[in-house]
Design an enzyme around this catalytic site. Structure first.
Site: not given
Length: 745
Positions: A28, A74, A118
């Site tokens: 990570r 992921h 968006y």
């Protein structure tokens, strides 16, 4: 049948925590030294490549990219994926932008990106050409994803030292990485220099890499420290923003911040503006008339309007000293190398990168050589087939199945095939094409027999042989492969490199000469609610009666003084008079707990005085448990803002009074139950502030000392106790540690 396994709990916890820590470190938080990417970045870019979001194709919704990445590679939540996508699209955070974002992807001033539904994104050209190219040539290994339903790349075939170009920041368990971004062209030159000379040292590499190159520009001012930082992989880089002086109409001057330190990105720009405003309010920068942030997509532009005749150099130094316009970037070049976290020097980073490039190039050209060898095999088969095309046609016409034809072409088996001529059968028995050649012959169209097509086949075969020789030369010759890698780096530099943004130099530390403030007399006022302020002496004199009536403490002081506040919890807090707000007479002031470490919920102030006066006195300390002592004021001559004023006899004990020992000859202790004891002050010993003291009065079980007074021998001292006046000087003189005299109410 159940089996109970007995184990030491601490060992189990230790193993579990180590497993968790390594998972966070490797999977990570830390980048891989080879491609310079964290797993979430690698997976996001690979998923975009799989989705076909190429630089020359339409944008795709970010939500689609995030969802696909989360579902396939992921499974740690959409926010981490979208955050990494956003950062890779922000040109003020990355030395080389990897994602082409369309929509609101945040701003340098800390505005967040719009929701993923968006915004849209696609790969940048450099990402596609330099980070994801040749994935079809078996140049990297693929590993199973989290549920083993997909394959994902172990590392991306990045052809530049991305760990240096884009840097990295991440916090793992017990360790963190912080690598600054660098200039692509300089890093490419340094990598080529390392390939030419594997023995090159840090100083040699720094002829190419001058230092970090932050996307926000700025000035690195400790150039001499960079050699050690690059040698060890750790250190601190000092960065300054760039400030220019501009002249306006009517002789006006402006200080314009055009570049900021990399560490100022985000909310720290707003904090910088607040810090400048505070400098103006605190009269440290009275020359600044107005502050305006005129930054836009074109770049940073923060304008400070100045008074005429302002000392611009002093103001620059003030900004560098008192705000984050000069800041420190902590370097810790920690990355995953060979499967484990390691702090790397500049040379070590390039060593790992170059080894990776040789591995990529070897696998690439082995794959390409294998493909060309297969192509050569097919071409030679077709050329050979053209020479015996009549025989092959005869075999095709006389066979009953493809298997018969294939067996005849590869092994010369003629059983079951009808030949027109006995010689044809004899020739067929001598055929020995390979399986691949036989397949190509069976798939060959008759149009290939046209003269021009045959000529093209011969030329293609010659080209294939030439490529095979080239690939074999690259694979078998270290210098040739090194030249290929260096040429590739040079081509990438030529197409994608940009001029350096950050200036590297050695600059003297900022020396700020504080202007000497005139020491002026003031009056400190604090009401019973703890609101404190200072007023001009003349203002106090005009309103003396009201000031004395409305305030618990009225103390004359100088602007350079410190006020000492003693509390019942045996603490002394100090406040600089210049930090106390200077107000008009009717202004309320500021709560005392906003000016020092005083806690209104836990403490009550019992004595307030100018610290310099306290230092020159001897103080009498009286606690609720009846303990008394005298302490020399010099013990409170300390620089700390908060210190212990004395030691109490227990957790329930508290300070009742602090008195000036020079104010009289006798000490009077008054208890809550009305006992008064008067004795000579000379009976009270002088002790250190860390001592508890001696017993001043014997108390009944339910009684405590409520008040204490220092009195002179002759003058009357009257106090009120439960609406009855008590003249302290007329109380019978006793001895310390007595019971005292009860006052009848």
């Amino acid at each position: 049948m159940e089996e109970i396994i007995r184990t030491e709990y601490s060992e189990l916890m230790q193993k579990s925590y180590i497993d968790y820590a390594m998972s966070v470190i490797v999977a990570r938080a830390l980048p891989d030294v080879r491609d310079g990417l964290k797993p979430v970045q690698r997976r996001t870019l690979y998923d975009m490549y799989e989705l076909g979001t190429y630089h020359d194709r339409p944008y795709r919704k970010s939500a689609r990219i995030v969802g696909d990445t989360m579902g396939k590679y992921h499974p740690h939540g959409d926010s981490s994926i979208y955050d990494s996508l956003v950062v890779m699209a922000q040109d003020f955070k990355k030395g080389q932008v990897l994602v082409d974002g369309h929509g609101n992807f945040g701003s340098i001033e800390g505005d967040g990106a719009a929701a993923m539904r968006y915004t849209e994104a696609r790969l940048m050209k450099i990402t596609q050409e330099v980070y994801l190219k040749d994935l079809d040539k078996n140049i990297i290994s693929f590993v199973p994803n989290f549920d083993e339903t997909e394959k994902e790349p172990e590392v991306l075939p990045v052809r530049i030292p991305n760990l240096l170009v884009n840097g990295s920041e991440g916090i793992a368990v017990g360790m963190a990485t912080s690598i600054p971004p660098h200039n692509l062209g300089e890093v490419a030159d340094a990598a080529r220099a390392y390939i030419r000379n594997n023995e090159i040292d840090t100083a040699g590499l720094m002829k190419y890499i001058k230092g970090p190159d932050f996307p926000t520009g700025g000035i690195v001012v400790n150039q001499d420290d960079l050699a050690e930082i690059y040698e060890t992989g750790v250190g601190k880089i000092r960065i300054r923003g760039k400030v220019e002086v501009e002249k306006g109409k009517n002789g006006k001057q402006f200080l314009v911040v055009t570049e900021i330190p990399y560490t100022m990105i985000g909310a720290n720009i707003g904090k910088f503006l607040m810090d400048v405003a505070n400098l103006v309010e605190s009269r440290q920068a009275p020359e600044i008339v107005d502050i305006s942030n005129q930054s836009s997509k074109e770049g940073i532009r923060i304008v400070l309007e100045l008074r005429k005749g302002a000392d611009t150099e002093r103001l620059k130094n003030l900004l560098y000293k008192k705000t984050r316009l000069e800041d420190t970037f902590g370097v810790n070049m920690l990355a995953v190398a060979d499967g484990r976290p390691e702090t790397l020097s500049l040379r070590k980073v390039l060593e790992h990168f170059v080894d990776f490039q040789f591995d990529l190039t070897t696998r690439k050209y082995q794959t390409m050589l294998s493909r060309e060898m297969e192509k050569k095999e097919v071409q030679e088969g077709l050329i050979k087939a053209v020479d015996v095309i009549d025989l092959i046609i005869e075999i095709l016409r006389g066979s009953k199945s493809q298997k018969q034809v294939r067996d005849c072409l590869t092994m010369g088996v003629t059983d079951g095939i009808n030949f027109k001529h006995r010689s044809s059968k004899k020739m067929a028995e001598e055929l020995c094409f390979t399986q691949r050649q036989a397949t190509a012959i069976l798939e060959m169209r008759l149009a290939k027999l046209i003269g021009l097509e045959l000529e093209a086949l011969y030329k293609e075969n010659e080209e294939t042989i030439r490529r095979i020789e080239t690939y074999e030369n690259i694979l078998n010759n270290y210098d040739t492969m090194a030249d290929v890698i260096m040429d590739d780096l040079a081509a990438i530099k030529k197409e994608y490199a940009r001029p350096r943004r950050t200036q590297i130099e050695n600059a003297l530390p900022v020396v700020l000469e504080e202007p000497k403030e005139e020491d002026t007399p003031l009056v400190f006022l604090m009401d019973r609610f703890g609101y404190a302020r200072t007023v001009d002496v003349s203002v106090y004199e005009r309103n003396k009666e009201a000031a004395d009536k409305e305030n618990r403490y009225v103390i004359r002081c100088m602007s350079s003084d410190r006020i000492a506040v003693f509390t019942d919890k045996a603490m002394m807090h100090t406040i600089r008079v210049k930090d106390i707000p200077f107000t008009k007479f009717r202004d309320k002031g500021t709560p005392i707990d906003n000016l020092c470490n005083y806690s209104t919920e836990e403490e009550q102030f019992i004595y307030v005085a100018v610290l310099s006066e306290v230092i020159g006195q001897k103080l009498v300390f009286v606690s609720a448990s009846g303990m008394v002592k005298i302490v020399a004021g010099s013990e409170f001559d300390v620089a700390k803002r908060t210190v212990a004023a004395t030691k109490l006899s227990g957790e329930e004990d508290r300070l009742t009074a602090i008195l000036n020992a020079d104010a009289g000859d006798f000490l009077v202790l008054q208890t809550a139950n009305g006992a008064f004891l008067r004795f000579a002050l000379s009976e009270v010993p002088e002790k250190k502030k860390t001592a508890v003291g001696v017993r001043g009065i014997k108390l009944d079980e339910d009684d405590t000392v409520e008040n204490a007074y220092v009195t002179a021998g002759r003058s009357d001292f009257t106090v009120t106790f439960r609406d009855k006046e008590v003249i302290l000087n007329k109380i019978r003189l006793g001895k310390r540690d007595g019971k005292g005299t009860k006052v009848r109410v």
